[in-house]
Design a protein around this motif. Structure first.
Motif, PDB file in Angstrom:
ATOM      1  N   ILE A  23       0.971  -1.162  -0.072  1.00 48.21           N
ATOM      2  CA  ILE A  23       0.147  -0.077   0.021  1.00 48.21           C
ATOM      3  C   ILE A  23       0.906   1.260  -0.012  1.00 48.21           C
ATOM      4  CG2 ILE A  23      -1.773   1.381   1.215  1.00 48.21           C
ATOM      5  CD1 ILE A  23      -2.915  -1.254   2.356  1.00 48.21           C
ATOM      6  N   GLU A  24       1.864   1.272   0.826  1.00 54.73           N
ATOM      7  CA  GLU A  24       2.866   2.279   0.749  1.00 54.73           C
ATOM      8  C   GLU A  24       3.442   2.527  -0.570  1.00 54.73           C
ATOM      9  OE1 GLU A  24       5.400   1.653   4.227  1.00 54.73           O
ATOM     10  OE2 GLU A  24       3.942   2.148   5.693  1.00 54.73           O
ATOM     11  N   LYS A  25       4.000   1.341  -0.965  1.00 60.98           N
ATOM     12  CA  LYS A  25       4.619   1.640  -2.340  1.00 60.98           C
ATOM     13  C   LYS A  25       3.628   1.837  -3.529  1.00 60.98           C
ATOM     14  CE  LYS A  25       7.745  -0.952  -5.266  1.00 60.98           C
ATOM     15  NZ  LYS A  25       8.349  -2.198  -5.519  1.00 60.98           N
ATOM     16  N   VAL A  29       3.920   5.474  -5.779  1.00 56.51           N
ATOM     17  CA  VAL A  29       4.037   5.385  -7.026  1.00 56.51           C
ATOM     18  C   VAL A  29       2.631   6.210  -7.765  1.00 56.51           C
ATOM     19  CG1 VAL A  29       3.474   3.857  -9.059  1.00 56.51           C
ATOM     20  CG2 VAL A  29       5.078   3.326  -7.457  1.00 56.51           C
ATOM     21  N   LEU A  30       1.803   6.366  -7.088  1.00 53.33           N
ATOM     22  CA  LEU A  30       0.483   7.291  -7.637  1.00 53.33           C
ATOM     23  C   LEU A  30       0.310   8.449  -6.863  1.00 53.33           C
ATOM     24  CD1 LEU A  30      -2.106   4.206  -7.057  1.00 53.33           C
ATOM     25  CD2 LEU A  30      -1.065   4.929  -9.367  1.00 53.33           C
ATOM     26  N   ASN A  31       1.483   8.875  -6.047  1.00 50.29           N
ATOM     27  CA  ASN A  31       1.344  10.162  -5.971  1.00 50.29           C
ATOM     28  C   ASN A  31       0.019  10.534  -4.832  1.00 50.29           C
ATOM     29  OD1 ASN A  31       2.752  12.785  -4.910  1.00 50.29           O
ATOM     30  ND2 ASN A  31       1.866  13.688  -6.776  1.00 50.29           N
ATOM     31  N   LEU A  32      -0.401   9.659  -3.978  1.00 49.35           N
ATOM     32  CA  LEU A  32      -1.573   9.745  -3.166  1.00 49.35           C
ATOM     33  C   LEU A  32      -1.170  10.119  -1.607  1.00 49.35           C
ATOM     34  CD1 LEU A  32      -3.587   6.829  -4.440  1.00 49.35           C
ATOM     35  CD2 LEU A  32      -3.562   9.253  -5.072  1.00 49.35           C
ATOM     36  N   ARG A  33      -1.874  10.711  -1.130  1.00 50.37           N
ATOM     37  CA  ARG A  33      -1.322  11.395   0.432  1.00 50.37           C
ATOM     38  C   ARG A  33      -2.524  11.435   1.274  1.00 50.37           C
ATOM     39  NH1 ARG A  33       1.950  14.393  -2.929  1.00 50.37           N
ATOM     40  NH2 ARG A  33       4.085  14.110  -2.592  1.00 50.37           N
ATOM     41  N   ARG A  75     -14.633  10.436  -5.089  1.00 50.89           N
ATOM     42  CA  ARG A  75     -12.958  10.175  -4.884  1.00 50.89           C
ATOM     43  C   ARG A  75     -12.364  11.175  -4.511  1.00 50.89           C
ATOM     44  NH1 ARG A  75     -12.965   5.939  -8.432  1.00 50.89           N
ATOM     45  NH2 ARG A  75     -13.294   4.495  -6.964  1.00 50.89           N
ATOM     46  N   GLU A  76     -12.073  12.297  -5.544  1.00 51.33           N
ATOM     47  CA  GLU A  76     -11.328  13.396  -5.318  1.00 51.33           C
ATOM     48  C   GLU A  76     -11.548  14.233  -4.057  1.00 51.33           C
ATOM     49  OE1 GLU A  76      -8.405  13.963  -6.727  1.00 51.33           O
ATOM     50  OE2 GLU A  76      -8.828  12.126  -8.080  1.00 51.33           O
ATOM     51  N   LYS A  77     -12.806  14.252  -3.766  1.00 54.61           N
ATOM     52  CA  LYS A  77     -13.362  14.914  -2.537  1.00 54.61           C
ATOM     53  C   LYS A  77     -12.642  14.393  -1.163  1.00 54.61           C
ATOM     54  CE  LYS A  77     -17.522  14.863  -1.003  1.00 54.61           C
ATOM     55  NZ  LYS A  77     -18.829  15.035  -0.927  1.00 54.61           N
ATOM     56  N   GLU A  78     -13.012  12.935  -1.159  1.00 59.00           N
ATOM     57  CA  GLU A  78     -12.555  12.138   0.053  1.00 59.00           C
ATOM     58  C   GLU A  78     -11.050  12.246   0.080  1.00 59.00           C
ATOM     59  OE1 GLU A  78     -14.302  10.617   2.405  1.00 59.00           O
ATOM     60  OE2 GLU A  78     -15.921  11.738   1.632  1.00 59.00           O
ATOM     61  N   TYR A  79     -10.370  12.116  -1.098  1.00 62.87           N
ATOM     62  CA  TYR A  79      -8.813  11.895  -0.914  1.00 62.87           C
ATOM     63  C   TYR A  79      -8.292  13.123  -0.578  1.00 62.87           C
ATOM     64  CZ  TYR A  79      -9.006   7.769  -4.272  1.00 62.87           C
ATOM     65  OH  TYR A  79      -8.908   6.882  -4.633  1.00 62.87           O
ATOM     66  N   SER A  80      -8.980  14.441  -0.533  1.00 69.92           N
ATOM     67  CA  SER A  80      -8.405  15.594  -0.125  1.00 69.92           C
ATOM     68  C   SER A  80      -8.944  15.926   1.106  1.00 69.92           C
ATOM     69  CB  SER A  80      -8.410  16.670  -1.200  1.00 69.92           C
ATOM     70  OG  SER A  80      -9.770  16.954  -1.582  1.00 69.92           O
TER      71      SER A  80
END
Length: 150
Positions: A23-25, A29-33, A75-80
């Protein structure tokens, strides 16, 4: 990150640490934070067959099934949001994984890692139903698994 991991066979319980690493990797790779919350269950062919038949109307066992909790709009709203994000559930058939590892001539560990990354990408909104999507998703799987020891 929170990983809710269950296995029908105790000898596979060490995969929780392996999957946290993947998951960390993948997030790197996907630049998710964001902090993901994921449920992973190792089950048998009988159980995955039932799930496949009930939810996908396909009357046979499969190797992995993912149930994403977010659709593309959310998705985008939740990710941020800054909050932990419940991505969904991944079910992996140990029976199918064993069959496929033997068929492809690689280790069970490699197969279980591949199936997990495949399911994780589905939870993150990737798909492979059309060639254009496949050309995005499959190289991402390879990049995430690159350099892993199996």
């Amino acid at each position: 990150m929170e990983l809710d991991f269950t296995s029908i066979k105790s000898e596979f319980e060490n995969y929780e640490d392996i999957y946290c690493h993947l998951i960390e990797k993948a997030f790197k790779v996907l630049n998710l934070r964001f902090e993901p919350v994921i449920s992973v269950s190792f089950i048998d062919n009988e159980e995955i067959h039932k799930i496949n038949k009930e939810y996908r109307k396909i009357d046979r066992p499969t190797d992995v099934i993912s149930f994403a909790f977010l659709d593309n709009e959310d998705r985008e709203k939740e990710y941020s949001s800054g909050m932990p994000v419940i991505l969904g559930d991944i079910y992996i058939s140990l029976d199918k994984a064993d069959e496929q590892a033997k068929e492809y001539g690689h280790s069970m560990k490699r197969e279980l890692c591949f199936l997990f990354v495949h399911g994780l990408l589905h939870l993150l909104g990737y798909d492979h139903m059309v060639k254009e999507d496949e050309e995005i998703m499959f190289p991402l799987q390879d990049k995430i698994l690159e350099g892993e020891t199996f």
